[in-house]
Write an enzyme that holds these catalytic residues in place. Sequence first.
Site, PDB file in Angstrom:
ATOM      1  CG  HIS A   1      -1.831   1.171   1.272  1.00 18.90           C
ATOM      2  ND1 HIS A   1      -2.802   1.562   0.468  1.00 18.90           N
ATOM      3  CD2 HIS A   1      -1.522   2.521   1.838  1.00 18.90           C
ATOM      4  CE1 HIS A   1      -3.158   2.506   0.600  1.00 18.90           C
ATOM      5  NE2 HIS A   1      -2.668   3.177   1.571  1.00 18.90           N
TER       6      HIS A   1
ATOM      7  N   GLY B   1      -5.748  39.257 -13.688  1.00 10.67           N
ATOM      8  CA  GLY B   1      -5.081  38.700 -12.425  1.00 10.67           C
ATOM      9  C   GLY B   1      -6.213  38.052 -11.680  1.00 10.67           C
ATOM     10  CB  THR B   2      -7.389  34.775 -11.987  1.00 13.38           C
ATOM     11  OG1 THR B   2      -5.727  34.051 -12.156  1.00 13.38           O
ATOM     12  CG2 THR B   2      -7.840  34.690 -13.570  1.00 13.38           C
ATOM     13  CG  ASN B   3      -3.807  35.238  -7.822  1.00 10.40           C
ATOM     14  OD1 ASN B   3      -4.089  34.200  -8.135  1.00 10.40           O
ATOM     15  ND2 ASN B   3      -2.441  35.790  -7.918  1.00 10.40           N
TER      16      ASN B   3
ATOM     17  CB  CYS C   1      -0.152  36.956 -14.811  1.00 13.49           C
ATOM     18  SG  CYS C   1      -1.160  38.633 -14.168  1.00 13.49           S
TER      19      CYS C   1
END
Length: 742
Positions: A314, A633-635, A699
């Site tokens: 495992h 700036g997706t943050n 970005c």
Amino acid sequence: MYGEVVEGIEPHVFEDALTEIKAARGVALDTDLTADDLKELTATFKALANEALGGEWTSDPREQLHRAVNAVFASWLNPRAEFYRRANGISRNLGTAVNVQQMVFGNRGETSATGVCFSRNPSTGAKELYGEFLTNAQGEDVVAGIRTPRELSEMEEVLPEAFHDLLATMDKLELHNKDMQDMEFTIEDRKLYMLQTRNGKRTAAAAVKTAVDMVAEGLITKEEALLRIEPSQLDALLHPGIDPEHIAPVIVKGLPASPGAAVGALSFSADDAAERGGRGEKVILVRFETTPDDIHGVMVSQGVLTAHGGMTSHAAVVARGMGITCVAGATGIKIDPKGETVTIGDATFGKTDTVTLNGSTGEVFAGALPLVPPALNEDFETVGKWADAVRTLGVRANAENFEDASKARELGAEGIGLARTEHMFMVADRLPAVREMILAENEEERAAALAKILPMQQADFEEIFTAMKGLPVTVRLLDPPLHEFLPNLVEQSLLVQKLELTGAPADQIAAERITLAQVNRLHEQNPMLGTRGCRLAMLYPSIPDMQARAIIKAALAVLEKEGETVGVEIMIPLVSWESELRIQREIVTKAVEDEFAKAGKSLPYTIGTMIEIPRAALTADQIANQADFFSFGTNDLTQTGIGISRDDAELGFLGEYVEDEVIEKNPFESLDQEGVGQLVKMGVEKGRQTKPGLKTGVCGEHGGDPDSIDFFHRAGLSYVSCSPFRVPIARLAAARAALKNK
Ligand code: PEP
Ligand code: MG
């Protein structure tokens, strides 16, 4: 197993009875017990089970079968399943299914056996024999690690017909499924039965090698190969290994169960590892054998070391799947889990001791060995080239120094999509000048501070431009949450109080009071939503003026020195209104043209903006009037679009939301496509209404997330930009997005 899994009786109840009778008979292995011993043990088991259940347990086979089926369905909601699903982003709403099969017996003497095998080596991808078997055993015996299984190659001698049957079946299954197979088999009286086959879990190295090999073998196409490699898995290939120059002696050797190098302090339980690893400590989980219940500890460990179990145990399977280094079956270690020590040879190690694992060789070393960057091989390059040929989305990197930029370029970045200039300021010896600039009481003081900063910035830019010459580089002007550069308000207040109480010199107190007043003046309740980005530049135009000059001076200097420079892209952050961008554009253009005039030379440049405030996305048609390009700036767009603080939410309620499946994923990790995604789509569409063909990038951190990349491809973006080590992942993810959305 029925008692434990179906009826929920503690396993030790049965284990203890088994151990007892083996001791009484003076035998080591279960298989050494006689039929009479087993009859006696069966009676004991029944009595123990009835006692544990407080009643007579059913011996009706139909009822047992129903109960077993129910137990499988119930297992869907057990904690280990919940944990596994969470770790792998699988929804609990999917549900599960049950297969009922006729039983065959591998424990009918030495002409029977059971085992597991792969059609190729799941660690390296090599086409070779890989597997283990045990004669006179049932499947559980192989994975439980009670008896150490034998290498598959030895089966040829013991059970030749079944062995050759198995080889032929492996080939057939691989050809049919066109993928590496992970199989379980049982041999009953020399006859081979296949119990199960599935596409095998593999290391990143094996995924890449098998994909490339299978294309060469004509088994699959290049497109299929690209769809076969999980982008996020590539991460493991990019991790460091042990410096081959090291001279440390090997203290113990186990099986090379999952490749890579791991350095960490010892941890003796999954809970402890989860706790310490969760806090960011680097730990190595040391266990006699890991079970699925240890998964939460394995996940956050640097590596796993076990005393028992084979390559298909495992621990090995889980670690390989997660890209975590693992050395399994190191029989030379003696673990005392209660005392939290492990003895290797004459030496004893405790929780504060550090060891290094080499998961590619199975070697273990005392202390922390030096690590070196990974050596990327030809197959990796090949896959990268295939990906580049099919993707339409560009891939750039976020970087702000020479090393990161060079690394990004080496890994296939086609430019820099975001150089965060404030990161260049967060260097100890620069902080005083930066503080002076921010705290300046008037323009004169500010100009003096900026004059100190300009040459530093120019030098930074020259480094990046040299590393990236010939490619585009987007430099973003200053976007600091101010508090990151300033003394903390509370600490500064305490300092002043302390100085007052201890009777410090008056001039020192006065100086600190001035700082306190300044910090107080600039203090914001929500610095992330405060005087950031272009808002600061609007208040202090001399800052963008200085930065634009530094960028142009650097570009001209690199052109002069290297004969080539970068595509200069100057980016204005945190814009909400078109007017902000118009004013900033004027400031930057004036500074740039002035530098050109001074130098008597010029070069092409563009000025664009970040789209990271909902208002900017909603009015992207207006903003585009002033912008040569957009970069999402997706943050911040996630922060402002959802209305959650990027500083606080993940530590607070957001984690609970993900855990309780209120939402599927952390929106800071993987784009909220339905919500924030609409802002991105609208931004692209509206921007291109004004300027057809407007270049648009991403970005934020999402630029390196495969699911988000698929969305960006569909939304028609021009490129994504991510951290350097994620560039290969983004290239592959972009290619897969192109193939899937053809
Ligand atoms: C963003 O907001 O997505 C971005 C890239 O800028 P930063 O993270 O520096 O705010
Ligand atoms: Mg931002």
